[in-house]
Motif scaffolding. Structure first.
Motif, PDB file in Angstrom:
ATOM      1  N   LEU A  43       0.836  -1.204   0.000  1.00 14.62           N
ATOM      2  CA  LEU A  43       0.000   0.000   0.000  1.00 14.62           C
ATOM      3  C   LEU A  43       0.868   1.251   0.000  1.00 14.62           C
ATOM      4  O   LEU A  43       0.492   2.282  -0.578  1.00 14.62           O
ATOM      5  N   GLY A  67      -8.723  -1.157  -1.317  1.00 11.80           N
ATOM      6  CA  GLY A  67      -9.091  -2.574  -1.355  1.00 11.80           C
ATOM      7  C   GLY A  67      -7.895  -3.493  -1.258  1.00 11.80           C
ATOM      8  O   GLY A  67      -7.856  -4.528  -1.924  1.00 11.80           O
ATOM      9  N   GLN A  68      -6.916  -3.165  -0.410  1.00 16.19           N
ATOM     10  CA  GLN A  68      -5.727  -4.006  -0.300  1.00 16.19           C
ATOM     11  C   GLN A  68      -6.070  -5.406   0.180  1.00 16.19           C
ATOM     12  O   GLN A  68      -5.380  -6.372  -0.151  1.00 16.19           O
ATOM     13  N   ALA A  69      -7.153  -5.536   0.938  1.00 17.56           N
ATOM     14  CA  ALA A  69      -7.576  -6.869   1.382  1.00 17.56           C
ATOM     15  C   ALA A  69      -7.922  -7.768   0.204  1.00 17.56           C
ATOM     16  O   ALA A  69      -7.762  -8.989   0.286  1.00 17.56           O
ATOM     17  N   ALA A 115     -12.655  -5.411  -4.106  1.00 19.35           N
ATOM     18  CA  ALA A 115     -12.270  -6.254  -2.977  1.00 19.35           C
ATOM     19  C   ALA A 115     -13.492  -6.943  -2.378  1.00 19.35           C
ATOM     20  O   ALA A 115     -13.447  -8.126  -2.009  1.00 19.35           O
ATOM     21  N   ARG A 158     -13.239  -5.660   4.671  1.00 17.26           N
ATOM     22  CA  ARG A 158     -13.003  -4.219   4.826  1.00 17.26           C
ATOM     23  C   ARG A 158     -12.186  -3.898   6.066  1.00 17.26           C
ATOM     24  O   ARG A 158     -11.379  -2.971   6.059  1.00 17.26           O
ATOM     25  N   THR A 175      -8.433  -4.042   5.321  1.00 18.31           N
ATOM     26  CA  THR A 175      -7.953  -2.851   4.617  1.00 18.31           C
ATOM     27  C   THR A 175      -7.858  -1.672   5.572  1.00 18.31           C
ATOM     28  O   THR A 175      -6.896  -0.891   5.537  1.00 18.31           O
ATOM     29  N   TRP A 193      -4.403   0.453   6.429  1.00 16.06           N
ATOM     30  CA  TRP A 193      -4.266   1.906   6.329  1.00 16.06           C
ATOM     31  C   TRP A 193      -3.808   2.509   7.656  1.00 16.06           C
ATOM     32  O   TRP A 193      -2.961   3.417   7.683  1.00 16.06           O
TER      33      TRP A 193
END
Length: 333
Positions: A30, A43-45, A103, A241, A244, A248
């Motif tokens: 990220l 939406g890194q998850a 995601a 969610r 993610t 962050w």
């Protein structure tokens, strides 16, 4: 006093836990998106979940550990291309909307019965179905090993071998990011973050650089998903969610646009989070506080406190612990 020492030991143990390393990898990816390039990936998850599924499904289908690791990385790359090609020529908020939606689509596809034969549906994939290929690589002897108050089995799910592999992978990725951040390519990314019009005026293909950053960061996020799955299982709802949101928080805590910020942020975050959860649970069980806070509410209260922490970081310390406030003075396109 003994209860406090137990809680403190558990909290310090989180500093080197495999999950801490997994989140550190996700935050490093990220960081390439947001910290260096200014891309709003929410939406890194999704990258983590795809990496975990690619890894687990490949091994269950008969593939080797290294092939599964390659498939996981390729899954992250493909996901980044699908997201980036139609959106990176638009403003940054479009990418944020697309990534958070994509995601969630990945998570719901994992939960659905359509792909249940491969993903296990809502129950996910059990760790015993794919862990053997990784554990067979362990050079450690059978048994247990204690290092001070920390004692784990040498090889297994929650083991020294899992920790050695996870943090060794973090070290390799950190070295890679450090090298590319110092390269001309990395300086172009920072230029895009600051003023992409100026970079475009110098003849650089801004879209291409953004896509490259999204792909590399997504591949690193997929590796984070693999590490997250190694000591546990692959369940779609565990990579939603909230994951993610945590990534962050970790990035902003450690410091965006810094090499070691994501790792420091992950270690501090999970040590503090474990101390807070176990401390509240002990208070709820052993003191009158339990009349107000029950043990079933600890997770919800912990999530709220993380949200408050994130808001305070953004307001009072947006550069994080290691960051430079000037590094965040950019216009997201």
């Amino acid at each position: 006093m003994e209860e406090f020492l137990r809680i403190l030991t558990q909290s310090v143990g989180e500093l080197l836990a495999p999950a801490t390393a997994a989140y550190a990898l996700a935050a490093i990816g990220l960081n390439l998106h947001f910290g260096y390039t200014g891309l709003l990936n929410m939406g890194q998850a999704g990258f983590m979940l795809l990496g975990a599924y690619g890894f687990g499904i490949t091994i269950i289908a008969g593939g080797s550990f290294w092939l599964a690791l390659l498939v996981a990385v390729l899954a992250g790359v493909l996901f980044a291309l699908l997201l980036g090609l139609p959106t990176l020529q638009l403003r940054g908020d479009y990418l944020a909307i697309v990534t958070i939606s994509a995601a969630e689509i990945i998570r719901w596809l994992g939960r659905s019965t359509v792909w249940q034969e491969w993903t296990g549906g809502a129950s996910g994939l059990q760790g015993r179905d794919y862990k053997d290929a990784f554990q067979d690589l362990s050079p450690l002897p059978d048994g247990r090993f204690a290092l001070g108050p920390f004692e784990y089995i040498n090889t297994g799910s929650d083991s020294w071998w899992t920790r050695i592999f996870a943090w060794g992978l973090v070290a390799l990725v950190l070295l890679f990011v450090w090298l590319i951040a110092r390269s001309p390519w990395g300086r172009v990314l920072k230029g895009i973050r600051e003023d992409e019009d100026a970079v475009r005026a110098l003849g650089k293909n801004v879209f291409s650089y953004k896509l490259q950053a999204l792909v590399i960061g997504g591949a690193i996020g997929a590796l984070g998903g693999v590490v997250f799955a190694l000591p546990s299982a692959i369940a779609p709802d565990s990579m939603g969610r909230t994951m993610t949101f945590f990534v962050w928080t970790i990035l902003l805590l450690g410091g965006a646009a810094t090499v070691f910020g994501p790792v420091l942020g992950s270690m501090i975050f999970f040590a503090a989070y474990m101390f807070m959860r176990t401390g509240m649970r002990a208070l709820a069980e052993n003191t009158p506080v339990g009349e107000v806070i029950s043990t079933t509410n600890v997770e919800q209260i912990g999530g709220m406190l993380v949200g408050v922490t994130l808001m305070l970081l953004v307001i009072f310390r947006p550069q994080g612990i290691l960051g430079n406030k000037k590094e965040l003075a950019f216009n997201v396109r």
